[in-house]
Design an enzyme around this catalytic site. Structure first.
Site, PDB file in Angstrom:
ATOM      1  N   CYS A  11      -2.253  -3.070 -16.374  1.00  0.00           N
ATOM      2  CA  CYS A  11      -2.817  -2.088 -15.452  1.00  0.00           C
ATOM      3  C   CYS A  11      -2.248  -2.240 -14.048  1.00  0.00           C
ATOM      4  O   CYS A  11      -2.681  -1.550 -13.126  1.00  0.00           O
ATOM      5  CB  CYS A  11      -4.336  -2.179 -15.407  1.00  0.00           C
ATOM      6  SG  CYS A  11      -4.965  -3.755 -14.787  1.00  0.00           S
ATOM      7  N   ASP A  40      -0.630  -9.049  -8.600  1.00  0.00           N
ATOM      8  CA  ASP A  40      -0.974 -10.418  -8.212  1.00  0.00           C
ATOM      9  C   ASP A  40      -0.252 -11.445  -9.081  1.00  0.00           C
ATOM     10  O   ASP A  40       0.097 -12.528  -8.605  1.00  0.00           O
ATOM     11  CB  ASP A  40      -2.486 -10.635  -8.281  1.00  0.00           C
ATOM     12  CG  ASP A  40      -3.176 -10.214  -6.991  1.00  0.00           C
ATOM     13  OD1 ASP A  40      -2.572 -10.376  -5.916  1.00  0.00           O
ATOM     14  OD2 ASP A  40      -4.314  -9.716  -7.056  1.00  0.00           O
ATOM     15  N   HIS A  76       0.825  -1.208   0.000  1.00  0.00           N
ATOM     16  CA  HIS A  76       0.000   0.000   0.000  1.00  0.00           C
ATOM     17  C   HIS A  76       0.861   1.261   0.000  1.00  0.00           C
ATOM     18  O   HIS A  76       0.563   2.233  -0.700  1.00  0.00           O
ATOM     19  CB  HIS A  76      -0.909   0.016   1.234  1.00  0.00           C
ATOM     20  CG  HIS A  76      -2.044  -0.945   1.152  1.00  0.00           C
ATOM     21  ND1 HIS A  76      -2.603  -1.546   2.249  1.00  0.00           N
ATOM     22  CD2 HIS A  76      -2.739  -1.412   0.098  1.00  0.00           C
ATOM     23  CE1 HIS A  76      -3.578  -2.339   1.880  1.00  0.00           C
ATOM     24  NE2 HIS A  76      -3.692  -2.287   0.580  1.00  0.00           N
ATOM     25  N   GLU A 111      -4.150 -12.261 -13.909  1.00  0.00           N
ATOM     26  CA  GLU A 111      -3.451 -12.174 -12.624  1.00  0.00           C
ATOM     27  C   GLU A 111      -2.993 -13.546 -12.152  1.00  0.00           C
ATOM     28  O   GLU A 111      -2.113 -13.658 -11.305  1.00  0.00           O
ATOM     29  CB  GLU A 111      -4.380 -11.592 -11.559  1.00  0.00           C
ATOM     30  CG  GLU A 111      -4.971 -10.251 -11.913  1.00  0.00           C
ATOM     31  CD  GLU A 111      -6.207  -9.954 -11.088  1.00  0.00           C
ATOM     32  OE1 GLU A 111      -6.110  -9.150 -10.150  1.00  0.00           O
ATOM     33  OE2 GLU A 111      -7.276 -10.538 -11.377  1.00  0.00           O
TER      34      GLU A 111
END
Length: 555
Positions: free
Chosen positions: A487, A440, A190, A416
């Site tokens: 992305c 991921d 994060h 992913e």
């Protein structure tokens, strides 16, 4: 420059040069063990005192979320929900019932969940830093102390920390915090994601960072992943000047995305709500490559209706009227549970029911979301592209594609899961585009928790194994004459963006703050140069060699 000077190195996250003094976060509140027991007649009041503190902290985090957008807003709202999570609050209540004061109950209940989340690993382990941050905020409220967090510097500074909670990172002022370095975390944590959004040079997973004292003057190189302590001032100022010149060149870039020999590579933005979309619309972004729709679900006790969802989706479509908008359907589960949806207990939630898999045990949740997207598309006179997360098989892609086409929308799939990359050609028989989520994909390919600082080099998107799967996916798109974008956070790395183009990726989507840097870099290299760099990178043995190979090829 670095000879005879202390240099610490970690994993590069956000490129850029910063030269400034170091600050460290203030110590977190401490609760002494063995506090006096609460009398039985006072325990209900103690529970109320705890609940009031938890609600105050939750509301503060919600208020802070309303002042930011995109990734930061989503993370802050998730933390706000964590502060009043029923399971966690129940554990605190149980401890208070046993006589523990509220402060002690908060600490002990938190450690119970920290142990549980750590054992689960994967995405759940990501929440440990968040949960401890929520704990500290509630304890401070109970003790009547100021809210913990980052000190406000009096001069532009480089923030060093063992780890940072998203609530702290999201509130950073990039004018005063000009660099960010953490001992823990990984390239998709994060903290790293929000640092990219803010455009702050950032390095994570730095061993020995604690040796860098507060007040020391340091030179941070975000691209090289190094922090030089007390560098030669003249050499440091020269490096900063070169960085300033590069920033000016980036700020002057207005698009569209093209290589130096004219090959079109659309640079799109990742957004999470209408506010973020309008902000991204002020950049050179040519559309939206990833609209994360979880925002309208995760902090709700009941599922939002079709009309309410359509209102939210319409904001993003209107902000990019006439341009491409890719909407990802609900990506929840694991560390992002839905209060109103059924979630079975799982031994390993990171490999469990998340993303598209939630639809199986919650009939109608996907169809209602697709209905809402169709309504929003009609309102905006647009035909949104819609993609599903966590698709693993061609059969799943076929089912999703059929439902999306039935509503007049353009179907696609997130890549992913390694199986989706390996079977990309078969998946493309059922959908019209693919979008690679490198965060991921790296975690699942390398069998490495993306929040583990010890494994940060494995979850680095520069890993040749991960890029080999990207290449295979792109090759399938070329053969099927269908677009394949990226992305994930890899698209925000200007140097890696060039390599992705060389692998055959047709578009890149990143945080709005990264759009200009990516576009400006692409404009300096030819398509052939990108392809040569891609070949060199795929021949590397690890992420460090891969990055060095790209630097040699593309500078």
């Amino acid at each position: 420059m670095t000879e005879d000077r202390e240099v610490v190195r970690g994993t590069p996250v956000v490129p850029g040069i910063a030269y400034a003094p170091v600050i460290w976060p203030a110590p977190r509140p401490e609760v002494a063990s063995g506090m006096p027991r609460i009398d039985g007649s006072l325990r209900d009041g103690e529970k109320v005192r705890f609940e009031e503190a938890a609600n105050v902290v939750s509301q503060r985090l919600h208020d802070r979320a309303s002042a930011v957008s995109d990734d930061a807003a989503g993370v802050l709202r998730a933390n706000a929900a964590m502060a009043v999570d029923r399971g966690w609050m129940g554990a605190v209540h149980e401890l208070i019932t046993g006589g523990a004061p509220a402060e002690e109950g908060v600490v002990e209940a938190t450690e119970q969940f920290v142990t549980l989340f750590t054992k689960m690993g994967g995405l759940m382990a990501e929440r440990v830093t968040d949960l401890r941050d929520v704990r500290d905020r509630i304890v401070s409220e109970l003790l009547g102390l100021p809210e913990p967090g980052i000190p406000t510097p009096v001069t532009p500074s480089i923030l060093c920390a063992r780890d940072l909670a998203p609530a702290d990172t999201a509130g950073l002022d990039p004018e005063m915090i000009v660099g960010l370095v953490t001992a823990l975390g990984g390239p998709t944590s994060h903290t790293a994601i929000i640092a990219r959004q803010l455009g702050i040079p950032c390095v994570v997973a730095v061993p020995g960072l604690e040796t860098v004292a507060s007040g020391a003057t340091v030179l941070l190189n975000g691209e090289a992943g190094e922090l030089i302590v007390e560098p030669d001032p003249d050499e440091a100022r020269s490096a900063v000047e070169r960085g300033r010149t590069e920033r000016m060149r980036i700020q002057a870039w207005k698009g569209p995305g093209r290589t130096s020999d004219g090959a079109a590579v659309p640079i799109l933005a990742n957004v999470q709500d209408g506010v973020g979309a309008r902000s991204a619309g002020a950049t050179a972004a040519e559309g939206v490559g990833l609209f994360r729709t979880e925002l309208c679900f995760l902090d709700r006790d009941s599922e939002p209706g079709v009309d309410e969802q359509a209102d939210i989706y319409s904001e993003v479509l209107e902000a990019f009227a006439g341009r491409k908008v890719v909407i990802r359907t609900l990506d929840a589960g694991s560390d992002k549970p839905l209060p109103f949806a059924y979630h079975a207990d799982e031994a390993n939630p990171a490999l469990g029911v998340r993303g598209i898999r939630i639809a199986a045990d919650n009939p109608g949740i996907l169809s209602r979301q697709l209905d809402a997207i169709a309504v929003a598309g009609n309102r905006a006179q647009a035909r949104p592209w819609v993609m599903a997360p966590m698709i693993a098989t061609p059969a799943e892609a076929e089912s999703f594609g059929r439902q999306v086409r039935a509503r007049g929308l353009v179907p696609g799939v997130m890549v992913e899961v390694p199986s989706a990359a390996l079977l990309a050609d078969r998946i493309l028989e059922h959908v019209d585009f693919l979008s690679i989520g490198t965060n991921d994909l790296a975690q699942y390919t390398m069998a490495a928790d993306r929040m583990s600082s010890d494994l940060a080099s494995l979850t680095d998107p520069w890993q040749p194994a991960v890029l080999t799967l990207v290449a295979r996916t792109a090759e399938a798109g070329i053969a099927a004459e269908k677009p394949v974008g990226v992305c994930g956070e890899a698209a925000a790395d200007p140097l890696l963006a060039c390599v992705l183009i060389g692998l055959g990726v047709t578009s890149l989507s990143c945080a709005a703050a990264s759009v200009s840097a990516v576009g400006a870099k692409i404009g300096t290299v030819s398509l052939d140069e990108c392809r040569r760099a891609a070949r060199d990178v795929l021949a590397a043995s690890d992420s460090a060699q891969a990055r060095d190979a790209a630097l040699r090829s593309l500078g």
